[in-house]
Write a protein that holds these residues in place. Structure first.
Motif, mmCIF file in Angstrom:
data_model
loop_
_atom_site.group_PDB
_atom_site.id
_atom_site.type_symbol
_atom_site.label_atom_id
_atom_site.label_comp_id
_atom_site.label_asym_id
_atom_site.label_seq_id
_atom_site.Cartn_x
_atom_site.Cartn_y
_atom_site.Cartn_z
ATOM 1 N N THR A 143 0.803 -1.224 0.000
ATOM 2 C CA THR A 143 0.000 0.000 0.000
ATOM 3 C C THR A 143 0.837 1.275 0.000
ATOM 4 N N ILE A 144 2.013 1.241 0.643
ATOM 5 C CA ILE A 144 2.833 2.452 0.752
ATOM 6 C C ILE A 144 3.813 2.585 -0.406
ATOM 7 N N SER A 145 4.475 1.488 -0.783
ATOM 8 C CA SER A 145 5.526 1.543 -1.811
ATOM 9 C C SER A 145 5.085 2.191 -3.119
ATOM 10 N N PRO A 146 3.855 1.928 -3.610
ATOM 11 C CA PRO A 146 3.464 2.550 -4.884
ATOM 12 C C PRO A 146 3.449 4.078 -4.846
ATOM 13 N N HIS A 147 3.302 4.658 -3.666
ATOM 14 C CA HIS A 147 3.239 6.118 -3.548
ATOM 15 C C HIS A 147 4.602 6.767 -3.305
ATOM 16 N N MET A 148 5.625 5.962 -3.071
ATOM 17 C CA MET A 148 6.919 6.521 -2.704
ATOM 18 C C MET A 148 7.615 7.181 -3.889
ATOM 19 N N ILE A 149 8.197 8.337 -3.628
ATOM 20 C CA ILE A 149 9.021 9.040 -4.619
ATOM 21 C C ILE A 149 10.467 8.899 -4.155
ATOM 22 N N VAL A 150 11.234 8.096 -4.863
ATOM 23 C CA VAL A 150 12.548 7.701 -4.349
ATOM 24 C C VAL A 150 13.505 8.886 -4.212
ATOM 25 N N GLU A 151 13.373 9.873 -5.078
ATOM 26 C CA GLU A 151 14.290 11.021 -5.020
ATOM 27 C C GLU A 151 14.036 11.906 -3.796
ATOM 28 N N ASP A 152 12.851 11.796 -3.215
ATOM 29 C CA ASP A 152 12.482 12.674 -2.105
ATOM 30 C C ASP A 152 12.609 12.003 -0.745
ATOM 31 N N ASN A 153 13.012 10.755 -0.719
ATOM 32 C CA ASN A 153 13.050 10.021 0.544
ATOM 33 C C ASN A 153 14.081 10.623 1.492
ATOM 34 N N LEU A 154 13.699 10.809 2.757
ATOM 35 C CA LEU A 154 14.572 11.448 3.740
ATOM 36 C C LEU A 154 15.410 10.471 4.553
ATOM 37 N N SER A 155 15.172 9.184 4.390
ATOM 38 C CA SER A 155 15.952 8.199 5.146
ATOM 39 C C SER A 155 17.380 8.138 4.615
ATOM 40 N N PRO A 156 18.390 8.406 5.460
ATOM 41 C CA PRO A 156 19.781 8.324 4.994
ATOM 42 C C PRO A 156 20.134 6.946 4.437
ATOM 43 N N SER A 157 19.621 5.885 5.054
ATOM 44 C CA SER A 157 19.972 4.549 4.562
ATOM 45 C C SER A 157 19.277 4.251 3.236
ATOM 46 N N PHE A 158 18.089 4.814 3.029
ATOM 47 C CA PHE A 158 17.434 4.669 1.724
ATOM 48 C C PHE A 158 18.226 5.411 0.658
ATOM 49 N N LYS A 159 18.652 6.625 0.988
ATOM 50 C CA LYS A 159 19.450 7.398 0.036
ATOM 51 C C LYS A 159 20.739 6.655 -0.327
ATOM 52 N N GLU A 160 21.365 6.042 0.679
ATOM 53 C CA GLU A 160 22.598 5.296 0.428
ATOM 54 C C GLU A 160 22.345 4.116 -0.492
ATOM 55 N N MET A 161 21.234 3.398 -0.238
ATOM 56 C CA MET A 161 20.868 2.280 -1.108
ATOM 57 C C MET A 161 20.612 2.770 -2.527
ATOM 58 N N HIS A 162 19.889 3.875 -2.665
ATOM 59 C CA HIS A 162 19.584 4.433 -3.980
ATOM 60 C C HIS A 162 20.864 4.795 -4.731
ATOM 61 N N LEU A 163 21.798 5.434 -4.052
ATOM 62 C CA LEU A 163 23.067 5.802 -4.683
ATOM 63 C C LEU A 163 23.860 4.576 -5.113
ATOM 64 N N GLN A 164 23.869 3.555 -4.269
ATOM 65 C CA GLN A 164 24.580 2.325 -4.621
ATOM 66 C C GLN A 164 24.018 1.714 -5.892
ATOM 67 N N LEU A 165 22.702 1.638 -5.974
ATOM 68 C CA LEU A 165 22.088 1.038 -7.160
ATOM 69 C C LEU A 165 22.288 1.914 -8.385
ATOM 70 N N GLN A 166 22.172 3.224 -8.213
ATOM 71 C CA GLN A 166 22.385 4.129 -9.333
ATOM 72 C C GLN A 166 23.807 4.033 -9.876
ATOM 73 N N SER A 167 24.767 3.763 -8.985
ATOM 74 C CA SER A 167 26.164 3.685 -9.424
ATOM 75 C C SER A 167 26.400 2.542 -10.396
ATOM 76 N N THR A 168 25.536 1.545 -10.361
ATOM 77 C CA THR A 168 25.701 0.395 -11.272
ATOM 78 C C THR A 168 25.341 0.771 -12.707
ATOM 79 N N LEU A 169 24.604 1.845 -12.879
ATOM 80 C CA LEU A 169 24.135 2.235 -14.215
ATOM 81 C C LEU A 169 25.092 3.175 -14.915
ATOM 82 N N ILE A 170 26.114 3.657 -14.190
ATOM 83 C CA ILE A 170 27.060 4.608 -14.759
ATOM 84 C C ILE A 170 28.100 3.899 -15.620
#
Length: 212
Positions: free
Chosen positions: A185-212
């Protein structure tokens, strides 16, 4: 096309990541979600102590990574688990030790949610409010991102009728089922770029680094 194998410690985390991965990585990839039935612990001597059918993530991790190391098409391995009350640097050191021992040539990313996966939902209060318009703002507004506070319990107090006390009365199976409900119910509404959790941001950066 780049392929990802994403391992989570439980079913609810798997359900959430299945929704979040396209938001995190786009649609020009392939991925598979592999949910386990608990985190367990790293086995002594890197030899699993439980039957593989029990699907305990850390106990089976050495065996899992050895299996991936023999598959030239494994892709990128992403392991997502709760930090709980562990020391972050020590835990990451132990996880990287498994990688170096069992699959040194693979691209493996360890992503720790602090304290629990629910911290990543709480990093996006707008998503929670869209999923649960009657959520208790007095609870949500007092939350400090990635604080060690009993994260799923706090979320239950905010969105579940009767809060954590009523949910726990129904037993741990009900808690697990409710976590899966939150994932869907919550995940579909999440905007990943706006997430304030530091650990979420770290996970996002790690995954994004694989695409570079």
């Amino acid at each position: 096309m780049m392929h990802f194998e994403i391992l989570t410690e439980d079913q609810s985390g798997g359900k959430a990541m299945d929704i979040l991965v396209p938001k995190l990585l786009g649609n020009d990839i392939t991925y598979r979600i592999l949910p386990y039935r608990g985190i367990g612990r790293i086995p002594k001597g890197l030899r699993p102590q439980s039957d593989a059918s029990k699907r305990i993530l850390l106990d089976q991790l050495p065996k899992i990574l050895r299996g991936y190391s023999h598959n030239p098409h494994s892709g990128i391995i992403v392991i997502i688990c709760d930090l709980d009350d562990k020391d972050k640097e020590q835990f990451l050191s132990e996880l990287h030790g498994i990688k170096e021992s069992c699959a040194p040539k693979l691209r493996i990313f360890f992503c720790l949610d602090i304290e629990e996966f629910e911290a990543w939902y709480l990093g996006d209060l707008a998503a929670i409010r869209k999923a649960y318009p009657r959520a208790k703002n007095t609870v949500l507004n007092n939350y400090v991102s990635d604080s060690i506070c009993g994260t799923w319990e706090l979320l239950a107090d905010a969105v579940y009728k009767g809060g954590r006390k009523e949910l726990v009365k129904k037993g741990w199976q009900a808690v697990g089922e409710q976590k899966s409900v939150w994932a869907k119910t919550i995940s579909p509404h999440m905007i990943v770029e706006d997430n304030l959790s530091p650990s979420f941001k770290e996970m996002h950066l790690q995954l994004q680094s694989t695409l570079i």
